[in-house]
Design a protein around this motif. Structure first.
Motif: not given
Length: 127
Positions: A41-50, A98-106
């Motif tokens: 789950y953490l990997v999904h977040a980190v992968v979508f942030a960039p 994935n959604t958390v990653g988008v929020v982190m990127g934002s």
């Protein structure tokens, strides 16, 4: 221009990672926990942030809300593709990651706007 190329390469990477069978790697990530969260789950977040950061750097005229909305659609859509693949499995928690990653990127884009794009891009080693 280089950020646009990086963005398209990154999107290709995401698509490949969605459709390629992971085999034992998926089991390893699912069985490993960090801060009581499954590592995948953490990997999904980190992968979508960039995704959001590269999009903002490559297409500066696109409004941030459009980038975020498209990122959320990609986050859900790419996870949804796994639903139809017999060798992959769909998981709502992966979509949330994935959604958390988008929020982190934002949030990182917000930091770039506040502190200066040059500083953040240098920090990320994307000069």
């Amino acid at each position: 221009m280089k950020y646009r190329v990086l963005l398209f390469l990154y999107l290709a990477f995401l698509v490949v990672m969605v459709v390629v069978p992971l085999g034992g790697l998926n089991t390893t990530l699912s069985d490993t926990f960090l801060f009581q969260l499954r590592l995948d789950y953490l990997v999904h977040a980190v992968v979508f942030a960039p995704l959001v950061v590269l999009w903002r750097l490559g297409f500066t005229r696109h409004p941030l809300w459009l980038i975020i909305l498209t990122g959320l659609a990609l986050a859900a859509g790419l996870e949804g593709v796994q639903y139809v693949l017999p060798y992959r499995s769909w998981n709502v928690n992966d979509a949330l990651g994935n959604t958390v990653g988008v929020v982190m990127g934002s949030a990182l884009v917000g930091v770039m706007k506040r502190w200066g794009q040059v500083w953040v891009v240098g920090l990320l080693g994307m000069e």
